[in-house]
Design a protein around this motif. Sequence first.
Motif, PDB file in Angstrom:
ATOM      1  N   MET A  13     -15.440  -2.043  -0.192  1.00 54.96           N
ATOM      2  CA  MET A  13     -13.974  -1.958  -0.133  1.00 54.96           C
ATOM      3  C   MET A  13     -13.406  -2.450  -1.460  1.00 54.96           C
ATOM      4  SD  MET A  13     -11.822  -1.065   2.264  1.00 54.96           S
ATOM      5  CE  MET A  13     -10.032  -1.117   2.415  1.00 54.96           C
ATOM      6  N   PRO A  14     -12.587  -1.615  -2.124  1.00 61.70           N
ATOM      7  CA  PRO A  14     -12.065  -2.049  -3.431  1.00 61.70           C
ATOM      8  C   PRO A  14     -10.978  -3.109  -3.281  1.00 61.70           C
ATOM      9  CG  PRO A  14     -11.169   0.105  -2.835  1.00 61.70           C
ATOM     10  CD  PRO A  14     -12.133  -0.272  -1.742  1.00 61.70           C
ATOM     11  N   SER A  16      -7.528  -4.741  -4.527  1.00 62.74           N
ATOM     12  CA  SER A  16      -6.346  -4.087  -5.077  1.00 62.74           C
ATOM     13  C   SER A  16      -6.341  -4.196  -6.591  1.00 62.74           C
ATOM     14  CB  SER A  16      -5.082  -4.735  -4.525  1.00 62.74           C
ATOM     15  OG  SER A  16      -3.969  -4.345  -5.300  1.00 62.74           O
ATOM     16  N   ARG A  19      -3.133  -6.036  -7.758  1.00 62.01           N
ATOM     17  CA  ARG A  19      -2.917  -7.447  -7.440  1.00 62.01           C
ATOM     18  C   ARG A  19      -3.856  -8.402  -8.182  1.00 62.01           C
ATOM     19  NH1 ARG A  19       0.170  -7.709  -1.723  1.00 62.01           N
ATOM     20  NH2 ARG A  19       1.033  -5.633  -1.825  1.00 62.01           N
ATOM     21  N   SER A 101       0.455   4.070   5.328  1.00 57.71           N
ATOM     22  CA  SER A 101      -0.947   3.644   5.281  1.00 57.71           C
ATOM     23  C   SER A 101      -1.702   4.100   6.523  1.00 57.71           C
ATOM     24  CB  SER A 101      -1.028   2.119   5.204  1.00 57.71           C
ATOM     25  OG  SER A 101      -0.324   1.635   4.086  1.00 57.71           O
ATOM     26  N   LEU A 105      -4.921   6.688   7.124  1.00 57.01           N
ATOM     27  CA  LEU A 105      -6.136   6.281   7.833  1.00 57.01           C
ATOM     28  C   LEU A 105      -6.397   7.178   9.049  1.00 57.01           C
ATOM     29  CD1 LEU A 105      -8.462   4.221   8.038  1.00 57.01           C
ATOM     30  CD2 LEU A 105      -6.989   2.822   9.482  1.00 57.01           C
ATOM     31  N   PHE A 108      -7.745  10.588   7.884  1.00 60.62           N
ATOM     32  CA  PHE A 108      -9.159  10.517   7.485  1.00 60.62           C
ATOM     33  C   PHE A 108     -10.048  10.352   8.720  1.00 60.62           C
ATOM     34  CE2 PHE A 108      -8.624   8.832   2.822  1.00 60.62           C
ATOM     35  CZ  PHE A 108      -7.980  10.005   2.485  1.00 60.62           C
ATOM     36  N   TYR A 125      -3.169   7.481  -6.018  1.00 62.00           N
ATOM     37  CA  TYR A 125      -2.805   6.229  -5.346  1.00 62.00           C
ATOM     38  C   TYR A 125      -4.086   5.480  -4.974  1.00 62.00           C
ATOM     39  CZ  TYR A 125      -0.765   3.261  -1.630  1.00 62.00           C
ATOM     40  OH  TYR A 125      -0.370   2.212  -0.827  1.00 62.00           O
ATOM     41  N   ASN A 127      -5.001   3.125  -3.066  1.00 64.45           N
ATOM     42  CA  ASN A 127      -5.410   2.767  -1.705  1.00 64.45           C
ATOM     43  C   ASN A 127      -6.055   3.917  -0.932  1.00 64.45           C
ATOM     44  OD1 ASN A 127      -4.835   0.004  -1.689  1.00 64.45           O
ATOM     45  ND2 ASN A 127      -2.657   0.412  -1.425  1.00 64.45           N
ATOM     46  N   GLY A 130      -9.447   2.847  -0.507  1.00 64.41           N
ATOM     47  CA  GLY A 130      -9.672   1.877   0.565  1.00 64.41           C
ATOM     48  C   GLY A 130      -9.805   2.558   1.922  1.00 64.41           C
ATOM     49  N   PHE A 131      -8.890   3.473   2.223  1.00 65.30           N
ATOM     50  CA  PHE A 131      -8.942   4.153   3.517  1.00 65.30           C
ATOM     51  C   PHE A 131     -10.184   5.037   3.604  1.00 65.30           C
ATOM     52  CE2 PHE A 131      -4.303   3.429   2.820  1.00 65.30           C
ATOM     53  CZ  PHE A 131      -4.208   2.372   3.721  1.00 65.30           C
ATOM     54  N   GLU A 134     -12.996   2.797   4.528  1.00 69.19           N
ATOM     55  CA  GLU A 134     -12.905   2.456   5.956  1.00 69.19           C
ATOM     56  C   GLU A 134     -13.446   3.591   6.825  1.00 69.19           C
ATOM     57  OE1 GLU A 134      -9.297   0.541   7.443  1.00 69.19           O
ATOM     58  OE2 GLU A 134      -8.739   0.059   5.397  1.00 69.19           O
ATOM     59  N   ALA A 135     -13.139   4.828   6.427  1.00 71.12           N
ATOM     60  CA  ALA A 135     -13.555   5.976   7.235  1.00 71.12           C
ATOM     61  C   ALA A 135     -14.926   6.510   6.820  1.00 71.12           C
ATOM     62  CB  ALA A 135     -12.502   7.077   7.118  1.00 71.12           C
TER      63      ALA A 135
ATOM     64  N   ARG B   9     -16.049  11.613  15.209  1.00 69.13           N
ATOM     65  CA  ARG B   9     -15.388  10.353  15.577  1.00 69.13           C
ATOM     66  C   ARG B   9     -14.119  10.623  16.379  1.00 69.13           C
ATOM     67  NH1 ARG B   9     -15.129   7.074  10.445  1.00 69.13           N
ATOM     68  NH2 ARG B   9     -14.314   9.012   9.650  1.00 69.13           N
ATOM     69  N   MET B 109     -14.712  -3.803  10.973  1.00 64.58           N
ATOM     70  CA  MET B 109     -14.873  -3.135   9.672  1.00 64.58           C
ATOM     71  C   MET B 109     -15.573  -4.033   8.651  1.00 64.58           C
ATOM     72  SD  MET B 109     -13.451  -0.031   9.030  1.00 64.58           S
ATOM     73  CE  MET B 109     -12.547   1.178   9.993  1.00 64.58           C
ATOM     74  N   LYS B 262      -9.353  -7.508   1.546  1.00 62.16           N
ATOM     75  CA  LYS B 262      -9.310  -6.189   0.897  1.00 62.16           C
ATOM     76  C   LYS B 262      -8.821  -5.111   1.869  1.00 62.16           C
ATOM     77  CE  LYS B 262     -13.635  -6.507  -0.579  1.00 62.16           C
ATOM     78  NZ  LYS B 262     -14.878  -6.091  -1.263  1.00 62.16           N
ATOM     79  N   PHE B 263      -9.207  -5.246   3.131  1.00 58.03           N
ATOM     80  CA  PHE B 263      -8.682  -4.306   4.138  1.00 58.03           C
ATOM     81  C   PHE B 263      -7.178  -4.526   4.324  1.00 58.03           C
ATOM     82  CE2 PHE B 263     -13.193  -4.565   4.999  1.00 58.03           C
ATOM     83  CZ  PHE B 263     -13.540  -3.248   5.247  1.00 58.03           C
ATOM     84  N   GLN B 265      -5.125  -5.665   2.055  1.00 58.55           N
ATOM     85  CA  GLN B 265      -4.419  -5.167   0.873  1.00 58.55           C
ATOM     86  C   GLN B 265      -4.248  -3.648   0.916  1.00 58.55           C
ATOM     87  OE1 GLN B 265      -6.587  -6.722  -2.488  1.00 58.55           O
ATOM     88  NE2 GLN B 265      -5.331  -8.574  -2.582  1.00 58.55           N
ATOM     89  N   ALA B 266      -5.251  -2.951   1.426  1.00 58.53           N
ATOM     90  CA  ALA B 266      -5.175  -1.490   1.451  1.00 58.53           C
ATOM     91  C   ALA B 266      -3.964  -1.026   2.263  1.00 58.53           C
ATOM     92  CB  ALA B 266      -6.454  -0.894   2.026  1.00 58.53           C
ATOM     93  N   ARG B 267      -3.662  -1.746   3.344  1.00 58.29           N
ATOM     94  CA  ARG B 267      -2.496  -1.336   4.149  1.00 58.29           C
ATOM     95  C   ARG B 267      -1.240  -2.131   3.770  1.00 58.29           C
ATOM     96  NH1 ARG B 267      -1.832  -6.415   5.667  1.00 58.29           N
ATOM     97  NH2 ARG B 267      -2.366  -7.001   7.790  1.00 58.29           N
TER      98      ARG B 267
END
Lengths: 400, 400
Positions: A13-14, A16, A19, A101, A105, A108, A125, A127, A130-131, A134-135, B9, B109, B262-263, B265-267
């Motif tokens: 997970m990256p 930010s 930030r 957001s 998600l 995806f 973008y 994020n 990030g999503f 997650e997926a 899924r 996650m 990090k999760f 921050q993504a949202r």
Amino acid sequence: MSQLTISQRGQQMPASPIRKLVPYAEAAKKKGVTVYHLNIGQPDIETPKAVLDAVRHAEFKVLEYSHSAGNESYRKKLVEYYSKVGINVNHTQILVTTGGSEAILFGFMACLDPGDEVIIPEPFYANYNGFAVEAGVKVVPIVSHIENGFALPPISAFEQAITPRTKGIVICNPNNPTGYLYSREEMETLKSIIQKHNLYLFSDEAYREFCYQGEHFSAMQLTGVEDNVVLMDTISKRYSACGARIGAFVTRNQQLLDATMKFAQARLSPPGLAQIAGEAAVDLPDDYFDETKAMYLERRNALVSRLNAIPGVFCPNPGGAFYAMAQLPIDDSDKFCQWLLESFEYNKQTVMLAPATGFYGTPGSGRQEVRLAYVLNTEAIHKAMDCLEKALEVYPGRIK
Amino acid sequence: MSQLTISQRGQQMPASPIRKLVPYAEAAKKKGVTVYHLNIGQPDIETPKAVLDAVRHAEFKVLEYSHSAGNESYRKKLVEYYSKVGINVNHTQILVTTGGSEAILFGFMACLDPGDEVIIPEPFYANYNGFAVEAGVKVVPIVSHIENGFALPPISAFEQAITPRTKGIVICNPNNPTGYLYSREEMETLKSIIQKHNLYLFSDEAYREFCYQGEHFSAMQLTGVEDNVVLMDTISKRYSACGARIGAFVTRNQQLLDATMKFAQARLSPPGLAQIAGEAAVDLPDDYFDETKAMYLERRNALVSRLNAIPGVFCPNPGGAFYAMAQLPIDDSDKFCQWLLESFEYNKQTVMLAPATGFYGTPGSGRQEVRLAYVLNTEAIHKAMDCLEKALEVYPGRIK
């Protein structure tokens, strides 16, 4: 015996990219330096009073779960809103989400399985990464270029990127971070690609109202690809209500709506207080956006003309949103942005920018570019540009 | 050429087992039948006025993104709250989430990868299944039994379920759907298991304040397993503020906090308006829960005694939360609950219950059990029990 570990997903997970510079900004402020924040898309524009008043004056005794798809009254209001911007949908085709957001998600999650791929023109973008993690989805970037203002890459670039695992294309229009507004022709090009390859088109239109030249043409206005298009939307920027966390997942694909509704049910409902705000926002006078747009346009013009007047700087004129990408005569945008906060000041002032590296999927890209969000008033933008101009004169990593 | 498909899924994602009966309830209401809703955990108790007033009177001009971990002022207030209930944490160990739902999703996650397993005593909160599907995690149910009130299964049951892919155990305490309150001894048993096998313990304590016999002992009060324990919390039930969508992810495991951030921050941030409500709720007078708890206790007593007075019905006395599980003399709880809405009425009234099948991971389990949420006043509960009593006399699928 298993180990107590962070998941691979949690490791991948990256963080930010925007930030990570915050501690340097805080240190600068502690030294008494004024920091002009052009680094994040948090507008300074006031949330409309009518929107906040709707929450203040709402009459209810129990703050109950709403419908998992959002209050029906709000979804029906959104139908009005979308109709005004030329998008015909009914309220059953809208799922209210927790910010844009969650719409991303959900898209995806419901459309792609781990290992599936989405193509995204870069810079994009951050994020989305990030999503995608997650997926379990793989982001396949294709390059858009600063030289032509980050226009849509040619069809051939998409064709080359498509594999058997490609399931969709993500666009943001007008674009964050580039500010580029896709033309109707470019949207028709995307249509031909998604039609030919049976792909989803995920269209993030968070900045729809902020277009400065040309009309916004929504992916939802493409005909013949109704099942392919997913609109990922939010009230955050539209009404300067980022903290509300209200967005929308909109599609005419019934099967996808049914699947996505299950994800919506699992998390029970979107935020209730903020849905009241969102519903009231649709009733703002039609000229609300005129004023906001005029303000952003003035800021954009100030920012872009100042940037292009600095020797060695190139900034294409963005057609929408409130971001500009600029190419700077620097060795490394991460270093430069940190240096601006850590080692530079001009009249006890400096500027905070977002290094473009965080917006590229291709490693090493964006090292000479920064993103600037024109979310401050024109006077502050001029002061920030004074800082940038002076900074580029003395930055040790200046090139050319 | 790929096909435009729903992800696996998305297909596997379970539909809400509780909401599938809603169309039958709506049809019953259209026929003029009063439906007593004992099917969902939406309390009728008013959200405290002070909590809503805090939102109504909040002074700000821009509804900005909050910190991704939630407003620092709210997190510091939560430290006070947790301290009052015997949990010592600091504000950096708390991430404010969008409902307890997001805390569960974040936990899965950040700790588990696709294919990893969590053990959950069944029956369990149905939406754990949904979040597990989203995270690609396999739920391994182990049976708890109505005969002993759904006490913690023996260590041997856990040992048998543990595989090399097991990464954690999920408990809900007091339990939804069973109302069972785990004793300190049971919590110590869980500690020995997670210590021995290096597992996470995800503890959902949404109903912490509603304990009717015995003290609540939090997983966060276990010593020596600080890195293993993750608290998944919410203000939804505590302050009758389900629609706020404010929860918390709490752990002392720094590495896990870093990954989970990090999760977060993504949202971007949790809902802003509702955080104001959550912060005000911590300042409610200490006797706030006394009154609410007394009300639930009265309802529980009414419900459980009425249930056990019906021939063929057995309902263990739940120690907490506001749910009871009852065994009924019926062939199939799904059929029965639908029949109650579709084909039964008593004095133009009927009752809506949740079939227990949705709370079991083992297919076929729960067919003779229903969950009843005592979220209505005592008078309504008595009327609902009148309906159930009559219904069981005439239900065609009655057994024994």
